[in-house]
Write a protein that holds these residues in place. Sequence first.
Motif, PDB file in Angstrom:
ATOM      1  N   ASN A  18       0.859  -1.259  -0.115  1.00  0.00           N
ATOM      2  CA  ASN A  18      -0.019  -0.216  -0.050  1.00  0.00           C
ATOM      3  C   ASN A  18       0.856   1.034  -0.023  1.00  0.00           C
ATOM      4  N   LYS A  19       1.781   1.474   0.743  1.00  0.00           N
ATOM      5  CA  LYS A  19       2.857   2.363   0.744  1.00  0.00           C
ATOM      6  C   LYS A  19       3.415   2.608  -0.608  1.00  0.00           C
ATOM      7  N   ILE A  20       3.828   1.745  -1.270  1.00  0.00           N
ATOM      8  CA  ILE A  20       4.356   1.971  -2.768  1.00  0.00           C
ATOM      9  C   ILE A  20       3.308   2.125  -3.645  1.00  0.00           C
ATOM     10  N   ALA A  21       2.361   1.536  -3.521  1.00  0.00           N
ATOM     11  CA  ALA A  21       1.085   2.067  -4.353  1.00  0.00           C
ATOM     12  C   ALA A  21       0.694   3.377  -4.340  1.00  0.00           C
ATOM     13  N   ASN A  22       0.576   3.934  -2.883  1.00  0.00           N
ATOM     14  CA  ASN A  22       0.257   5.146  -2.656  1.00  0.00           C
ATOM     15  C   ASN A  22       1.316   6.191  -3.175  1.00  0.00           C
ATOM     16  N   LEU A  23       2.452   5.911  -3.126  1.00  0.00           N
ATOM     17  CA  LEU A  23       3.492   6.629  -3.658  1.00  0.00           C
ATOM     18  C   LEU A  23       3.614   7.130  -5.307  1.00  0.00           C
ATOM     19  N   LEU A  24       3.018   6.096  -5.880  1.00  0.00           N
ATOM     20  CA  LEU A  24       2.895   6.194  -7.502  1.00  0.00           C
ATOM     21  C   LEU A  24       2.222   7.619  -7.993  1.00  0.00           C
ATOM     22  N   PRO A  25       0.861   7.440  -7.509  1.00  0.00           N
ATOM     23  CA  PRO A  25       0.153   8.685  -7.933  1.00  0.00           C
ATOM     24  C   PRO A  25       0.839   9.964  -7.503  1.00  0.00           C
ATOM     25  N   ARG A  26       1.272  10.103  -6.438  1.00  0.00           N
ATOM     26  CA  ARG A  26       1.939  11.278  -5.900  1.00  0.00           C
ATOM     27  C   ARG A  26       3.116  11.618  -6.738  1.00  0.00           C
ATOM     28  N   LEU A  27       3.614  10.594  -7.465  1.00  0.00           N
ATOM     29  CA  LEU A  27       4.697  10.737  -8.343  1.00  0.00           C
ATOM     30  C   LEU A  27       4.113  11.048  -9.826  1.00  0.00           C
ATOM     31  N   GLY A  28       2.990  11.006  -9.683  1.00  0.00           N
ATOM     32  CA  GLY A  28       2.340  11.522 -11.275  1.00  0.00           C
ATOM     33  C   GLY A  28       2.289  10.135 -12.101  1.00  0.00           C
ATOM     34  N   ILE A  29       2.329   8.991 -11.534  1.00  0.00           N
ATOM     35  CA  ILE A  29       2.367   7.755 -11.946  1.00  0.00           C
ATOM     36  C   ILE A  29       1.105   7.053 -11.756  1.00  0.00           C
ATOM     37  N   SER A  30       0.508   6.588 -13.131  1.00  0.00           N
ATOM     38  CA  SER A  30      -0.999   5.986 -12.697  1.00  0.00           C
ATOM     39  C   SER A  30      -1.067   4.635 -13.467  1.00  0.00           C
ATOM     40  N   ILE A  31      -1.296   3.703 -12.630  1.00  0.00           N
ATOM     41  CA  ILE A  31      -1.359   2.187 -13.165  1.00  0.00           C
ATOM     42  C   ILE A  31      -2.887   2.044 -13.456  1.00  0.00           C
ATOM     43  N   MET A  32      -3.289   1.711 -14.603  1.00  0.00           N
ATOM     44  CA  MET A  32      -4.684   1.618 -15.131  1.00  0.00           C
ATOM     45  C   MET A  32      -5.720   2.383 -14.401  1.00  0.00           C
ATOM     46  N   GLY A  33      -5.337   3.845 -14.248  1.00  0.00           N
ATOM     47  CA  GLY A  33      -6.473   4.716 -13.851  1.00  0.00           C
ATOM     48  C   GLY A  33      -6.435   4.925 -12.568  1.00  0.00           C
ATOM     49  N   SER A  34      -5.317   4.491 -11.647  1.00  0.00           N
ATOM     50  CA  SER A  34      -5.314   4.762 -10.333  1.00  0.00           C
ATOM     51  C   SER A  34      -4.905   6.299  -9.931  1.00  0.00           C
ATOM     52  N   ARG A  35      -5.570   6.619  -8.777  1.00  0.00           N
ATOM     53  CA  ARG A  35      -5.241   8.091  -8.516  1.00  0.00           C
ATOM     54  C   ARG A  35      -5.262   7.956  -6.862  1.00  0.00           C
ATOM     55  N   GLN A  36      -4.825   9.323  -6.366  1.00  0.00           N
ATOM     56  CA  GLN A  36      -4.625   9.412  -4.832  1.00  0.00           C
ATOM     57  C   GLN A  36      -5.979   9.963  -4.643  1.00  0.00           C
ATOM     58  N   LEU A  37      -6.673   9.356  -3.765  1.00  0.00           N
ATOM     59  CA  LEU A  37      -7.807   9.929  -3.115  1.00  0.00           C
ATOM     60  C   LEU A  37      -7.596  10.560  -1.979  1.00  0.00           C
ATOM     61  N   ALA A  38      -8.133  11.952  -2.055  1.00  0.00           N
ATOM     62  CA  ALA A  38      -7.955  12.753  -0.599  1.00  0.00           C
ATOM     63  C   ALA A  38      -9.369  13.188  -0.227  1.00  0.00           C
ATOM     64  N   VAL A  39      -9.642  13.002   1.208  1.00  0.00           N
ATOM     65  CA  VAL A  39     -10.674  13.253   1.500  1.00  0.00           C
ATOM     66  C   VAL A  39     -10.612  13.691   3.052  1.00  0.00           C
ATOM     67  N   ARG A  40     -11.470  14.902   3.384  1.00  0.00           N
ATOM     68  CA  ARG A  40     -11.385  15.184   4.833  1.00  0.00           C
ATOM     69  C   ARG A  40     -11.840  14.310   5.782  1.00  0.00           C
ATOM     70  N   GLY A  41     -11.231  13.922   6.791  1.00  0.00           N
ATOM     71  CA  GLY A  41     -11.483  13.160   7.863  1.00  0.00           C
ATOM     72  C   GLY A  41     -12.843  13.746   8.559  1.00  0.00           C
ATOM     73  N   ARG A  42     -13.640  12.690   8.912  1.00  0.00           N
ATOM     74  CA  ARG A  42     -15.013  13.110   9.455  1.00  0.00           C
ATOM     75  C   ARG A  42     -14.885  13.503  10.710  1.00  0.00           C
ATOM     76  N   LYS A  43     -13.760  13.404  11.810  1.00  0.00           N
ATOM     77  CA  LYS A  43     -13.811  13.670  12.818  1.00  0.00           C
ATOM     78  C   LYS A  43     -12.733  14.838  13.032  1.00  0.00           C
ATOM     79  N   SER A  44     -11.389  14.672  12.239  1.00  0.00           N
ATOM     80  CA  SER A  44     -10.473  15.460  12.320  1.00  0.00           C
ATOM     81  C   SER A  44     -10.500  16.932  11.501  1.00  0.00           C
ATOM     82  N   GLY A  45     -11.135  16.481  10.434  1.00  0.00           N
ATOM     83  CA  GLY A  45     -11.186  17.640   9.438  1.00  0.00           C
ATOM     84  C   GLY A  45      -9.977  17.875   8.532  1.00  0.00           C
ATOM     85  N   GLU A  46      -8.850  16.750   8.684  1.00  0.00           N
ATOM     86  CA  GLU A  46      -7.518  16.858   7.943  1.00  0.00           C
ATOM     87  C   GLU A  46      -7.863  15.860   6.913  1.00  0.00           C
ATOM     88  N   TRP A  47      -6.906  16.282   5.859  1.00  0.00           N
ATOM     89  CA  TRP A  47      -6.940  15.337   4.622  1.00  0.00           C
ATOM     90  C   TRP A  47      -6.471  13.983   5.130  1.00  0.00           C
TER      91      TRP A  47
END
Length: 148
Positions: A18-47
């Motif tokens: 998962n750490k490696i897979a999450n790094l790829l979209p941050r580097l601009g690399i998409s494998i078959m449509g992958s993206r990094q999803l960013a959502v505000r935390g429901r309790k913290s409000g942080e991304w």
Amino acid sequence: MSDTARYIGPTGIDPIVNKIANLLPRLGISIMGSRQLAVRGRKSGEWRTAMVNVLTGDDGVRYLVAPRGHTQWVRNLRVAGSGELRLGRKVESFTATEVPDHAKIPVLRRYLEKWGWEVGKFFEGLDKNATDDELVAIASGFPVFRLV
């Protein structure tokens, strides 16, 4: 456990993968449509971020499917109602609407056609050839969001 509480957490080497897979979209690399999803935390409000596969349906509509079930990103997206898809420096904001169980069948089938090799282990032995009845039986355990 009911399907509405279904969640399959990472095990074994999953956290490392998962750490490696999450790094790829941050580097601009998409494998078959992958993206990094960013959502505000429901309790913290942080991304909060997670790697996701963005599915484009036959109708051109885009979807997020949660193969591991009712994950933290799913719970956060339900509360936030919106988020971002990131690929490198490109950031796309979206709003999301959860798809009701009866409407998930074509989306789940297409998702399995495209990514069954990657996520099939989470689909309880079903694949792209599953019957509509089989997909209906598991639909509540697989949240799906329509992106706008």
